[in-house]
Design a protein around this motif. Structure first.
Motif, PDB file in Angstrom:
ATOM      1  N   GLY A   4      13.993 -32.845 -45.196  1.00 44.93           N
ATOM      2  CA  GLY A   4      12.767 -32.849 -44.397  1.00 44.93           C
ATOM      3  C   GLY A   4      12.600 -31.558 -43.642  1.00 44.93           C
ATOM      4  O   GLY A   4      12.600 -30.483 -44.224  1.00 44.93           O
ATOM      5  N   THR A   5      12.463 -31.648 -42.314  1.00 44.24           N
ATOM      6  CA  THR A   5      12.243 -30.448 -41.512  1.00 44.24           C
ATOM      7  C   THR A   5      13.534 -29.670 -41.273  1.00 44.24           C
ATOM      8  O   THR A   5      13.480 -28.503 -40.893  1.00 44.24           O
ATOM      9  N   LYS A   6      14.668 -30.306 -41.496  1.00 48.94           N
ATOM     10  CA  LYS A   6      15.947 -29.612 -41.349  1.00 48.94           C
ATOM     11  C   LYS A   6      16.190 -28.737 -42.579  1.00 48.94           C
ATOM     12  O   LYS A   6      15.642 -29.004 -43.652  1.00 48.94           O
ATOM     13  N   PRO A   7      17.026 -27.719 -42.473  1.00 52.08           N
ATOM     14  CA  PRO A   7      17.292 -26.874 -43.639  1.00 52.08           C
ATOM     15  C   PRO A   7      17.972 -27.670 -44.767  1.00 52.08           C
ATOM     16  O   PRO A   7      18.709 -28.623 -44.515  1.00 52.08           O
ATOM     17  N   ASN A   8      17.689 -27.269 -45.993  1.00 55.58           N
ATOM     18  CA  ASN A   8      18.329 -27.906 -47.141  1.00 55.58           C
ATOM     19  C   ASN A   8      19.838 -27.705 -47.058  1.00 55.58           C
ATOM     20  O   ASN A   8      20.316 -26.729 -46.484  1.00 55.58           O
ATOM     21  N   GLN A   9      20.568 -28.617 -47.655  1.00 59.30           N
ATOM     22  CA  GLN A   9      22.024 -28.562 -47.613  1.00 59.30           C
ATOM     23  C   GLN A   9      22.571 -28.901 -48.996  1.00 59.30           C
ATOM     24  O   GLN A   9      22.065 -29.806 -49.660  1.00 59.30           O
ATOM     25  N   PHE A  10      23.608 -28.188 -49.423  1.00 63.56           N
ATOM     26  CA  PHE A  10      24.197 -28.446 -50.738  1.00 63.56           C
ATOM     27  C   PHE A  10      24.959 -29.771 -50.721  1.00 63.56           C
ATOM     28  O   PHE A  10      25.707 -30.061 -49.797  1.00 63.56           O
ATOM     29  N   LYS A  11      24.747 -30.568 -51.753  1.00 64.60           N
ATOM     30  CA  LYS A  11      25.464 -31.828 -51.932  1.00 64.60           C
ATOM     31  C   LYS A  11      26.017 -31.865 -53.349  1.00 64.60           C
ATOM     32  O   LYS A  11      25.360 -31.437 -54.291  1.00 64.60           O
ATOM     33  N   ARG A  12      27.215 -32.410 -53.484  1.00 60.23           N
ATOM     34  CA  ARG A  12      27.831 -32.514 -54.805  1.00 60.23           C
ATOM     35  C   ARG A  12      27.172 -33.603 -55.637  1.00 60.23           C
ATOM     36  O   ARG A  12      26.573 -34.527 -55.103  1.00 60.23           O
ATOM     37  N   GLY A  13      27.341 -33.499 -56.963  1.00 60.39           N
ATOM     38  CA  GLY A  13      26.782 -34.485 -57.884  1.00 60.39           C
ATOM     39  C   GLY A  13      27.583 -35.773 -57.867  1.00 60.39           C
ATOM     40  O   GLY A  13      28.607 -35.902 -57.186  1.00 60.39           O
ATOM     41  N   SER A  14      27.140 -36.731 -58.654  1.00 56.59           N
ATOM     42  CA  SER A  14      27.757 -38.049 -58.697  1.00 56.59           C
ATOM     43  C   SER A  14      29.166 -37.977 -59.295  1.00 56.59           C
ATOM     44  O   SER A  14      29.358 -37.455 -60.390  1.00 56.59           O
ATOM     45  N   GLY A  15      30.124 -38.530 -58.572  1.00 60.62           N
ATOM     46  CA  GLY A  15      31.494 -38.569 -59.081  1.00 60.62           C
ATOM     47  C   GLY A  15      31.689 -39.661 -60.109  1.00 60.62           C
ATOM     48  O   GLY A  15      32.465 -39.527 -61.047  1.00 60.62           O
ATOM     49  N   SER A  16      30.967 -40.762 -59.959  1.00 62.17           N
ATOM     50  CA  SER A  16      31.110 -41.880 -60.885  1.00 62.17           C
ATOM     51  C   SER A  16      30.628 -41.500 -62.281  1.00 62.17           C
ATOM     52  O   SER A  16      31.286 -41.796 -63.273  1.00 62.17           O
ATOM     53  N   VAL A  17      29.487 -40.826 -62.366  1.00 62.10           N
ATOM     54  CA  VAL A  17      28.965 -40.403 -63.661  1.00 62.10           C
ATOM     55  C   VAL A  17      29.945 -39.441 -64.323  1.00 62.10           C
ATOM     56  O   VAL A  17      30.299 -39.597 -65.501  1.00 62.10           O
ATOM     57  N   THR A  18      30.415 -38.472 -63.571  1.00 63.66           N
ATOM     58  CA  THR A  18      31.346 -37.480 -64.110  1.00 63.66           C
ATOM     59  C   THR A  18      32.650 -38.129 -64.554  1.00 63.66           C
ATOM     60  O   THR A  18      33.156 -37.850 -65.636  1.00 63.66           O
ATOM     61  N   ARG A  19      33.179 -39.012 -63.732  1.00 60.08           N
ATOM     62  CA  ARG A  19      34.445 -39.675 -64.042  1.00 60.08           C
ATOM     63  C   ARG A  19      34.332 -40.531 -65.304  1.00 60.08           C
ATOM     64  O   ARG A  19      35.189 -40.470 -66.192  1.00 60.08           O
ATOM     65  N   LYS A  20      33.261 -41.317 -65.411  1.00 59.79           N
ATOM     66  CA  LYS A  20      33.070 -42.173 -66.582  1.00 59.79           C
ATOM     67  C   LYS A  20      32.903 -41.343 -67.853  1.00 59.79           C
ATOM     68  O   LYS A  20      33.427 -41.700 -68.915  1.00 59.79           O
ATOM     69  N   LEU A  21      32.188 -40.229 -67.757  1.00 57.41           N
ATOM     70  CA  LEU A  21      32.019 -39.360 -68.924  1.00 57.41           C
ATOM     71  C   LEU A  21      33.355 -38.764 -69.358  1.00 57.41           C
ATOM     72  O   LEU A  21      33.660 -38.722 -70.556  1.00 57.41           O
ATOM     73  N   LEU A  22      34.146 -38.316 -68.399  1.00 55.08           N
ATOM     74  CA  LEU A  22      35.456 -37.756 -68.741  1.00 55.08           C
ATOM     75  C   LEU A  22      36.350 -38.817 -69.375  1.00 55.08           C
ATOM     76  O   LEU A  22      37.066 -38.539 -70.346  1.00 55.08           O
ATOM     77  N   GLN A  23      36.297 -40.029 -68.860  1.00 58.08           N
ATOM     78  CA  GLN A  23      37.095 -41.113 -69.440  1.00 58.08           C
ATOM     79  C   GLN A  23      36.646 -41.427 -70.857  1.00 58.08           C
ATOM     80  O   GLN A  23      37.478 -41.658 -71.741  1.00 58.08           O
ATOM     81  N   GLN A  24      35.340 -41.429 -71.104  1.00 58.34           N
ATOM     82  CA  GLN A  24      34.847 -41.705 -72.455  1.00 58.34           C
ATOM     83  C   GLN A  24      35.209 -40.582 -73.415  1.00 58.34           C
ATOM     84  O   GLN A  24      35.578 -40.833 -74.568  1.00 58.34           O
ATOM     85  N   LEU A  25      35.136 -39.344 -72.954  1.00 56.61           N
ATOM     86  CA  LEU A  25      35.516 -38.215 -73.805  1.00 56.61           C
ATOM     87  C   LEU A  25      37.018 -38.217 -74.081  1.00 56.61           C
ATOM     88  O   LEU A  25      37.452 -37.807 -75.156  1.00 56.61           O
ATOM     89  N   GLU A  26      37.805 -38.693 -73.109  1.00 55.13           N
ATOM     90  CA  GLU A  26      39.247 -38.840 -73.337  1.00 55.13           C
ATOM     91  C   GLU A  26      39.526 -39.908 -74.381  1.00 55.13           C
ATOM     92  O   GLU A  26      40.370 -39.718 -75.255  1.00 55.13           O
ATOM     93  N   SER A  27      38.824 -41.030 -74.296  1.00 58.56           N
ATOM     94  CA  SER A  27      39.050 -42.101 -75.269  1.00 58.56           C
ATOM     95  C   SER A  27      38.601 -41.688 -76.666  1.00 58.56           C
ATOM     96  O   SER A  27      39.139 -42.178 -77.660  1.00 58.56           O
ATOM     97  N   ALA A  28      37.632 -40.780 -76.751  1.00 58.77           N
ATOM     98  CA  ALA A  28      37.200 -40.261 -78.056  1.00 58.77           C
ATOM     99  C   ALA A  28      38.195 -39.241 -78.601  1.00 58.77           C
ATOM    100  O   ALA A  28      38.145 -38.916 -79.781  1.00 58.77           O
TER     101      ALA A  28
END
Length: 149
Positions: free
Chosen positions: A84-108
């Protein structure tokens, strides 16, 4: 031999996503159509097959940056949160999405987990390089003067 480094990322990710979509071990969870990819986003992705595109992108990042962990990938997929009126701030992406993708790529079998972090396996390197080699023809057609390479 053509490698991941020789192909533009957008072309490579699209080709790898198409190949990953054919695998049975990589499937979007039920909650994926409702989930945002990070707290900095306002809406979930609009693409139907965004899961495979992100999987291809994660696989490319592990290939290039490995060994890498979930936190480092979260930083890569993060962005600026509109506060909003406050300055933008960096936020990290979703850990759950990243973790699940890494697990699926590991199982493949394309990624393996080591004490230093996740790295691309020999099978994953072979897969990525073969897709890059097949994508080379498309890149040569798009960019004139590149055929001599």
């Amino acid at each position: 031999m053509t490698t991941v480094y020789d192909i533009p990322p957008d072309v490579l990710i699209a080709k790898v996503a198409g190949e990953l979509k054919q695998l049975d071990s990589i499937k979007a969870p039920v909650w994926a159509e409702f989930a945002k990819t990070g707290v900095h986003k306002q809406m979930p992705p609009k693409e139907e097959d965004w899961w495979y595109t992100r999987a291809a992108s994660v696989m490319r990042r592990v290939y290039i940056d490995g060994p890498v962990g979930v936190q480092r990938l979260r930083s890569f997929y993060g962005g600026k949160k509109n506060r909003g009126t406050k300055p933008n701030q960096f936020k990290r992406g979703s850990g759950s999405v990243t973790r699940k993708l890494l697990q699926q790529l590991e199982s493949a079998g394309y990624i393996k987990n080591t004490p230093e972090g996740r790295v691309i396996s020999a099978e994953g390197r072979k897969f990525m390089d073969s897709v890059a080699n097949s994508a080379k023809a498309e890149v040569v057609e798009q960019i004139p003067g590149l055929s001599k390479y």
